[in-house]
Design an enzyme around this catalytic site. Structure first.
Site: not given
Length: 1737
Positions: A1194, A1226, A1303
């Site tokens: 990522k 991201d 998360k």
């Protein structure tokens, strides 16, 4: 509570007046003259004569005649002024008795309570005492007076109703949903010719806010002269009275009450009050009648309206008053506004035998007495006799089909004044309509038809009525015998036309004056008796008529011979009576003893509640279930499956409803385990086929069936004991038997199992975006009002409602007055259906009839085929003479969907299935409704359904709501629900059995007990700055800080958790630590619920019920760390890894073989790259990661000025590493929509796995998906979801959103992560677990939890019949950021031997967690429990010495109470509790704040362990005031003794008033104050005076009757509504009785009353110290007070000094709590106080 606990035991002495010669009055009252008051009241200064201010010889009359109708009668005209006569009585108390099964039993309970009261009389010289008892819902207010009311000598007799056109007055409904009230006698009457406010003041003395249901009724504008027995209209005149006996009729229940009033100061004694109460009760009991006929009501109304002394006045106001209404009137009067009390629509008061008043009491019925002798022919004469006898038997509802031959019957029925007639052109619909009416009213409707096939069309309805024991009377017209078998038109054989489906048949001869008419009457009497006796059912009377049917034809009156008495009375000709066998319920002998012994011996008893047809039986079932304390399985038609819960805190703990047994039975394991040893079934047949099969499978040794009919209803042949009885009769007998109340393990396991399955069902239904049929069943009741009932159709609709229907939460605001807080706060809702033959015909017509019969707003839920089968029923909707609006919900799946769920669907070709089973159609339901002028609404989404349901309940018209569905989709969804329910049941059962059999299991089904929760602060170095930091942060600090939690269980198992908020969290380390300090104290000794590891809401429930805090008040990172520590501890206890623990497959409990090391489970890891540098540099970093073995990477983007530059990086990476590596990017919501689109256009060909959060506004996410065509993942969007997460997630079901990055530390822990992840998986999206740069401790837990989510994903794919997607890498690559770690052995990663992927082993993660060792070099400090220090400090004064108990928390290095060193500069915070509180209340908050300040709590005078030593004599002691001012002065001395510097005060309620006073007066010692639910006092002198008297009265009550009764009264107030719902309320309440000095406590209540306190409102304008006002969101009164205080401090305008004064005060409204903020939501208080302390710096 026994009555003996309420009052003390004095000596016997004779009464001062003759005892009535009633047997019930035989016990003398003990005299209060010699009453041993071992606690003197004198020290309070409560000389009642002085308090009340009454002269010894009052200048007004007290009427004390010998008639039992007279109570305390006060003529206000005798007074020039009120004086002190508005001060409250010494005692005002309401006691709720246990519910009664019958009205007579209710009378008996009150009579017995009054009898016991005579033995233990109160010592108060004045008081109001009310006994109340819930009685069956069928007990109606009007019936109470109609039943032999003319035989009563008690006055006044009264009846009031708020109903108007079937609706409730909104003004009165807003108070407490009182519908009707009636009663007899007046315990007190206040009347006058003028000055109504003076009347209110007199009455206010006897009305208390502590006893809300003590009400006064009466009239305004009518002057009643008692002596002259006359009444006239006069403005300002009034007549108010508190009833002696009354029946309050509410929605769903009725309340019988008796109120006694006495007042020695005006020579009306307690003995007299008791005499009056017993006299009225006795009269009511001897004149009590079991039933009231329509003639009884009509004659009573005619009697009260037609008397020469009765006045009808529609302009006069009939009003209702209680303490709240009087307070409102008083407040409005002081504001120079006119405020009127709530009024009634219908009113009747019989003031005396010769005078009464009515308003709107005529119901539109004129009692016409059409003589049978005057009828035009013999046909009409007989028809009139038939109709009249039906009416006398209570049958007033006639369903008439058009026809010529039946015209004599139709004319007679329509012409009768007391009948209600309805017609329909379809006899089949008409018959079912009659069935519905009988279901709703529990009495037969009369059906009139013509001859021929009109009669045959009734057969379906007759079959249904016969099979389900519904009474029905059929009057079928016929041709005379000579026309039969002759080919005459419309002549068929109607003799025994319905065969064995009727209970009685008789064919009358054609009417003739040669046959006595008595035969007609006795035939009707016999038929109706047969219809209404067990077994109930239809009866058929065939009525041949010869022509001419209506025309005049001479006939002789000889046939009426013998009917003279009948013609002049209103009784039926033949009265059927049934002798009750005295030994029917002899519980000590006979066969019933065996049944009761079986029930007593049961270890695994199950109460099965089948179909119940009336509210009284539902009521009896509730009482029976409470007494049995067995698990209860309630059928959908029982009225208890869909029950209204009126409080959010607790279900009725004594009743354990198992609502999801049907779905749990999908599990074979559950079916084998959950076998009861005794089943008691009450009510008729059950709906669930699975439950029936289960009972047949287990064949319990004892199966007891209780039903009122003798028929054999035992299809499985398992009934061992058959009892023919009503539920009420059986409950009455069984409640006399002592049964153990403690539940066994089996029942507790069943409860937990039901909870798991219920949560799974709710989750699946809420997660599904589409509007499904089970969802409709699940939410159907949420919008229903209290006055509602449900009619449910057959086929799939009733099955869905039985499987997925649920009770719902209603606000308790309007109902909580009814009962004490210890009583149940739920009641059933009537649900009906045609389950006799379970056909789909006539359902709409039945529902409309049901609405008429039950007189409620009915919601009808049927399928589309059922609706089409009965569209003629729509014609009945237009006839609304006697019913409320009905809402019809049609589940339209365009065919018979039930067949798609049966085995036939798997073996038959689709075209055959569609045509011959589904009977697919495309009929327009909207056009059918339009043809009948019925409102139609089409709904296709959940939101549209909600809106339609709400509107339908608000509107006053019928409506049809069509819910679109699809057979295939419905079948698939049902299949998925079954699979998920079975999986949940299997998982829960395996886990629960493992827990119950575990050697570690303790305390029932507890998984263990938390012994300690410690924490320590760590600090570790990072290799590079975390990507969460903003680009503007140029600091070189590369450290990570957080807390490690250590949870220790009672078996020495230890679990570690981590709390480490960073920039992306809403909380910081300071916020976190204050909560950890609190939890450190609160969690010690908490049991861990057995279902906690299974998540699905278990953790939230545990946090609320065990810790006593709202789950939403915990910071997300704190909750995550808490869950992590507890789960790790439980895993260690069970010898399992975290993954197996939360999946319910703990290794020590499962039978599967151990997993081989080579095939160890693992999860893939995604690497994270911060794209700093040019494209080549970033590509090089990625290339190195690929070489290490990472296959998913990522990249952080949106950090460059131009998105094209980010696209260039992606392009370069693809050039270097190719396309075998998964690339995610991201953007962290940093791009605008335009920038994101630009980036997307450049990277379309680079095969990105997804773009995380590409746009800065979540509203643009879907638009970006559609416009760019690129896959998107959510991250911050998920983080920001609050409240109902599942509902908000529905906005993101778009297929372009392919992943949710979760998360745990940001969304609030593992439970919320699992919830979001499963939602994603259900919608074919990937759930990615991501870290937030935590240490290896969290990463190890995340590895195991990610593996659990993959197991969950496989289960979802199986349920959805999908092929699982490929392996998804989780965002745990942040371990590479850790230069240091909290442990020497951190997370291990390796390359998968087969696939070459970078992965983390679950087994390794478990082992490292199990043997986790903390690197102490990384620990900054260890935070163990702050030791609480206690001591006693004496403060001496001239008149007394106060010995205070103090408790201290905080650093004691330099200063403490015990080691006084006054040089310390830390802030000192003094906590002051409220009345009845103690220093102990503040301990959790003190410990939480101890790192920031020295915290000290004080037991205020009279409270806790503080004591007062007097240095003065008794008289001076009485006069000495322990006022707010005095306490404040003493506290200042105390503060000076323990610290040199200033202090911050934190006070609650009474303590808040003290703190505010000190902050305004002692500015040199007080640096600021936090005022929690506090007030500066009362401005108005009159209110101060009344409040002062109220508190003195309460103090007397406390001393006289002790803490138990006082707390009952204290906590009954509205201000405590939310704390009563708190799970720890009973513990809080019990702590309120722990005070050493009760005398001083009572004196404090008097002397520190807000009525005694000097008002501080003016002082606020000159406030110089910072003040923080904290109030609860639900505490409306104190919210307004806080707002007013802020306005006073800040001033009315922003003039000079405004900004400075703005700093002096702040108001915080704390959510999820009421008045007791610090107990209900302590974490919010802790945070507010800490930040206030920080601001003071």
């Amino acid at each position: 509570m026994p009555v003996s606990d309420l009052f003390r035991n004095p000596k016997h002495s004779p009464l001062s007046f003759p005892t009535p010669k009633f047997q019930s009055l035989s016990r003398p009252i003990r005299s209060r003259a010699s009453f041993p008051t071992h606690i003197s009241l004198n020290h309070l200064g409560l000389h009642r004569r002085r308090l009340l201010g009454f002269p010894s010889k009052p200048n007004y009359n007290v009427y004390a005649e010998n008639s039992c109708s007279v109570g305390l009668d006060i003529d206000a005209d005798e007074f020039l002024e009120v004086g002190d006569r508005d001060l409250p009585v010494d005692l005002c108390f309401t006691r709720t008795l246990p519910p009664a099964l019958t009205l007579r039993e209710g009378y008996e309970k009150i009579r017995k309570a009054v009898e016991d009261l005579k033995v233990n009389p109160p010592c108060s010289s004045s008081g109001v005492l009310r006994y109340q008892v819930l009685v069956p819902p069928s007990t109606k207010a009007l019936n109470l007076l109609c039943c032999k009311c003319k035989d009563l000598s008690a006055y006044p007799q009264f009846y009031f109703s708020t109903r108007q056109n079937h609706e409730v007055s909104l003004e009165l409904a807003s108070l407490d949903r009182l519908l009707e009230v009636s009663g007899v006698g007046a315990s007190i009457c206040v009347r006058g010719s003028s000055h109504i406010l003076k009347g209110y003041s007199f009455l206010g003395r006897y009305l208390s806010s502590d006893s809300h249901l003590i009400r006064a009724y009466g009239s305004i504008g009518l002057l009643y002269d008692k002596k002259q027995s006359s009444m006239e209209d006069k403005i300002g005149s009034f007549y108010f009275f508190i009833p002696q006996l009354e029946l309050n009729e509410f929605d769903g229940c009725s309340l019988l009450a008796s109120t006694m009033v006495w007042d020695d100061s005006i020579s009306y004694t307690f003995e007299r009050a008791v005499y009056m109460a017993e006299s009225h009760i006795h009269q009511q009991m001897i004149n009590f009648g079991a039933s009231v006929s329509v003639y009884d009501k009509e004659s009573w109304i005619k009697h009260v309206c037609g008397q020469p002394y009765s006045i009808e006045n529609k302009d006069a106001q009939m009003v209702y008053l209680n303490a709240e209404v009087l307070a409102r009137i008083d407040a409005e009067a002081k504001c120079m506004q006119k405020e009127e009390p709530p009024t009634f629509y219908q009113s009747y008061i019989q003031y005396s035998p010769t005078y009464s008043f009515t308003a709107n009491m005529c119901f539109g019925s004129n009692l016409t007495n059409l003589s049978v002798k005057e009828t035009s022919n013999i046909n009409l004469a007989w028809a009139s006799l038939i109709v009249e006898e039906c009416v006398r038997l209570g049958l007033t509802y006639f369903c008439i089909a058009p026809g010529s031959r039946s015209s004599p019957l139709a004319i007679s029925a329509c012409g009768h004044s007391l009948t209600t007639c309805i017609s329909c052109y379809d006899e089949r619909s008409l018959g079912f309509h009659a069935v519905g009416y009988a279901r709703g009213s529990n009495k037969p409707a009369v059906v009139i038809t013509s001859s021929g096939t009109a009669v045959s069309n009734l057969l379906p309805a007759v079959v249904e009525a016969s099979q389900d024991f519904v009474p029905l009377v059929l009057l079928t017209a016929d041709r005379p015998p000579e026309l039969h078998d002759t080919g005459a038109n419309q002549a068929i054989d109607q003799v025994n036309h319905f065969g064995k489906f009727v209970r009685f048949f008789f064919s009358l001869p054609p009417p003739t004056d040669q046959i006595t008419a008595r035969m007609v009457l006795t035939t009707i009497d016999a038929a109706v008796y047969s219809a209404t006796q067990a077994p109930h059912g239809p009866v058929h009377i065939n009525c041949p008529f010869r022509e001419p049917l209506e025309c005049h034809r001479e006939w002789t009156l000889e046939c009426l011979r013998g009917l003279d008495l009948w013609l002049t009375s209103m009784e039926p000709f033949t009265s059927y009576m049934r002798m009750q066998r005295l030994d029917t319920w002899n519980i000590n002998a006979g066969p019933i003893t065996e049944v009761f012994e079986v029930i007593q011996r049961s270890n695994r008893g199950l109460l099965l509640i089948g179909s119940i047809h009336c509210e009284d039986e539902i009521w009896a079932a509730i009482i029976l279930a409470k007494h049995l304390s067995w698990p209860v399985v309630a059928d959908i038609l029982s009225g208890l499956r869909l029950r209204r819960t009126l409080t959010s805190s607790r279900e009725f703990d004594n009743i354990l409803f198992i609502d999801h047994l049907d779905q749990a039975m999908l599990s074979d394991s559950v079916k084998r385990w959950a076998q009861p040893d005794v089943v008691v079934q009450i009510g008729s047949r059950i709906t669930s086929k699975r439950i029936g099969q289960f009972l047949e499978f287990c064949s319990p040794p004892s199966y007891i069936l209780v039903d009122r009919h003798p028929c054999r209803h035992d299809p499985s042949h398992i009934v061992t004991h058959r009892i023919q009885s009503t539920i009420s009769e059986f409950a009455d007998a069984l409640c006399k038997i002592h049964l153990p109340k403690k539940r066994g393990t089996w029942a507790n396991l069943l409860k937990e199992l039901n909870s798991v399955v219920g949560r799974e069902i709710a989750f699946q239904l809420q997660s599904e975006l589409l509007l499904t049929e089970p969802y409709v069943a699940h939410v159907i009741g949420e919008t229903l009002d209290n006055d509602a009932a449900i009619f449910v159709g057959n086929s799939m609709v009733i099955r869905d409602l039985d499987m997925y229907g649920r009770g719902w939460l209603k606000s308790a605001n309007n109902r909580e007055h009814l009962l004490s807080y210890n009583d149940p706060f739920f009641h059933g809702i009537q649900v009906a259906g045609n389950r006799g033959a379970s056909g789909i015909d006539g359902l709409l017509s039945t529902a409309i009839g049901f609405a008429v019969g039950c007189n409620k707003r009915v919601l009808c839920m049927i399928g589309d085929v059922s609706f089409l089968h009965d569209t003629n029923g729509l014609s009945l909707l237009s006839q609304r003479a006697r019913r409320k609006p009905i809402t019809v919900i049609i589940i339209n799946n365009h065919g018979g969907a039930i067949f798609s769920l049966l085995p036939v669907a798997d073996v038959i070709q689709s075209d055959i299935l569609n045509k011959y089973f589904y009977t697919a159609h495309d009929v327009s339901i909207s056009k059918l409704c339009a043809a009948h002028s019925v409102k139609h609404v089409l709904v296709q989404t959940k939101e549209e359904l909600q809106v339609a349901l709400v509107k339908s309940q608000q509107e006053q018209s019928d409506s049809v709501i069509e819910v679109q569905s699809c057979i295939a989709d419905n079948a698939n969804f049902h299949s998925g629900l079954n699979i998920s329910s079975r999986q949940a049941a299997n998982q829960a059962l395996g886990f629960l059995l493992g827990v119950s059999h575990s050697k570690h299991a303790d305390n029932g089904l507890s998984l263990g007990r938390i012994m300690e929760m410690d924490y320590m602060l760590y600090r570790i170095q990072l290799s590079v700055p975390p990507t969460s930091r903003p680009a503007s942060d140029v600091s070189n600090e590369l450290f990570r800080e957080g807390f490690i939690l250590i949870v220790s269980l009672d078996d020495n198992s230890i679990g570690f958790g981590e709390v480490a908020p960073i920039e992306i969290h809403e909380e910081n380390l300071l916020d976190v630590e204050e909560q950890l300090n609190f939890l450190h104290h609160r969690m010690k000794g908490c049991d861990i619920g057995c279902l906690l590891p299974l998540l699905k809401g278990s953790f939230s429930s545990w946090i609320w019920r065990s810790l006593g805090i709202p789950p939403s008040s915990l910071y997300p990172s704190v909750r995550c760390g808490l869950e992590m520590a507890i789960l790790n501890a439980l895993a260690a206890r069970c010898g399992s890894n975290l993954s197996d623990l939360v999946s319910g497959c703990m290794s020590s409990y499962r039978d599967t073989k151990s997993v081989k090391p080579g095939n160890s489970a693992s999860i893939d890891i995604c690497a994270l790259v911060d794209c700093n540098g040019n494209p080549a540099e970033v590509a090089h970093v990625v290339s190195q990661l690929v070489d290490e073995g990472f296959t998913t990477i990522k990249l952080k983007v949106a950090r460059r000025e131009n998105p094209i530059d980010d696209a260039a990086v992606i392009q370069k990476i693809r050039e270097v590493v190719g396309y075998k590596v998964n690339i995610r990017v991201d953007a962290n919501q940093k791009w605008t929509y335009e920038e994101a689109i630009l980036f997307g256009s450049k990277v379309k060909c680079f095969n990105l796995q997804y773009i995380e959060e590409p746009v800065d506004h979540h509203d643009d996410i879907i638009k970006f998906c559609e416009d760019s065509g690129l896959p998107v993942a959510l991250d911050e969007t998920i983080d920001n979801l609050k409240g109902d997460v599942l509902h908000q997630l529905q906005n993101f079901v778009h297929p372009g959103i392919v992943a949710l990055v979760i998360k745990p530390s940001v969304v609030g822990g593992f439970e919320n992560t699992a919830l979001i992840a499963e939602w994603a998986q259900l919608h074919d999206k990937v759930a990615v677990v991501s870290s937030a740069f935590e240490s290896s401790l969290s990463l190890l837990a995340y590895v195991q939890f990610a593996h659990y989510l993959e197991i969950q994903h496989a289960a979802v794919c199986q349920m959805k019949k999908r092929v699982p997607t490929g392996v998804m890498a989780h965002g745990l690559g942040t371990y590479r950021w850790l230069k240091e770690d909290v442990t020497d052995k951190g997370i291990n990663t390796c390359i998968h031997p087969n696939g070459g992927r970078m992965e983390a082993s679950v087994e390794d993660a478990h082992n490292l967690t199990q043997y986790f060792q903390i690197n102490n070099e990384r620990i900054q400090r260890t935070c163990t429990e702050e030791q609480l220090r206690s001591c006693y400090i004496q403060v001496d004064g001239n008149d007394l010495s106060c010995l205070f108990k103090l408790q201290e928390a905080g650093s004691s290095t330099n200063v403490s109470i015990i080691y006084p060193n006054k040089t310390h500069q830390r802030k000192v915070v003094i906590f002051l509790h409220g009345f009845l509180g103690a220093s102990q209340d503040w301990i959790p908050i003190m410990k939480a704040l101890s790192p920031y300040a020295r915290t000290i709590s004080v037991d205020l005078p009279g409270h806790g362990e503080s004591l007062m030593q007097w240095h003065i004599d008794g008289i001076s002691k009485e006069e000495f005031k322990i006022s707010i001012e005095f306490v404040a002065g003493v506290l200042i001395k105390l503060i000076s003794d323990i610290t040199d510097g200033g202090v911050i005060l934190v006070g609650y309620s009474m303590g808040a008033r003290i703190a505010l006073h000190m902050a305004l007066k002692y500015t040199e010692k007080v640096n600021g104050a936090v005022i929690i639910s506090g007030s500066p006092g009362l401005k108005d002198e009159a209110r101060r005076r009344i409040r002062n008297a109220q508190d003195k009265s309460r103090a007397c009550f406390l001393l006289s009757y002790g803490f138990h009764c006082f707390l009952d009264s204290w906590y009954s107030g509205n201000i405590w509504r939310s704390i009563r719902e708190h799970p720890h309320f009973e513990s809080i309440r019990s702590n309120r009785a722990k005070h050493n000095d009760v005398k001083t406590l009572a004196k404090v209540l008097c002397d520190s009353s807000i009525g005694q306190q000097r008002s501080l409102w003016e002082d606020l304008k000159h406030s110089e110290k910072p003040l923080l006002f904290i109030v609860g969101e639900q505490d409306i009164k104190f919210r307004e007070i806080a707002q007013q205080m802020c306005r006073e401090i800040k001033g009315k305008s922003e003039g000079e000094g405004y900004n400075q004064r703005e700093k002096f005060c702040e108001k915080i409204i704390v959510p999820d709590c009421g008045h007791a903020v610090h107990l209900e939501n302590p974490l919010a208080v802790i945070n507010a106080v800490r930040k206030f302390l920080t601001k003071l710096d």
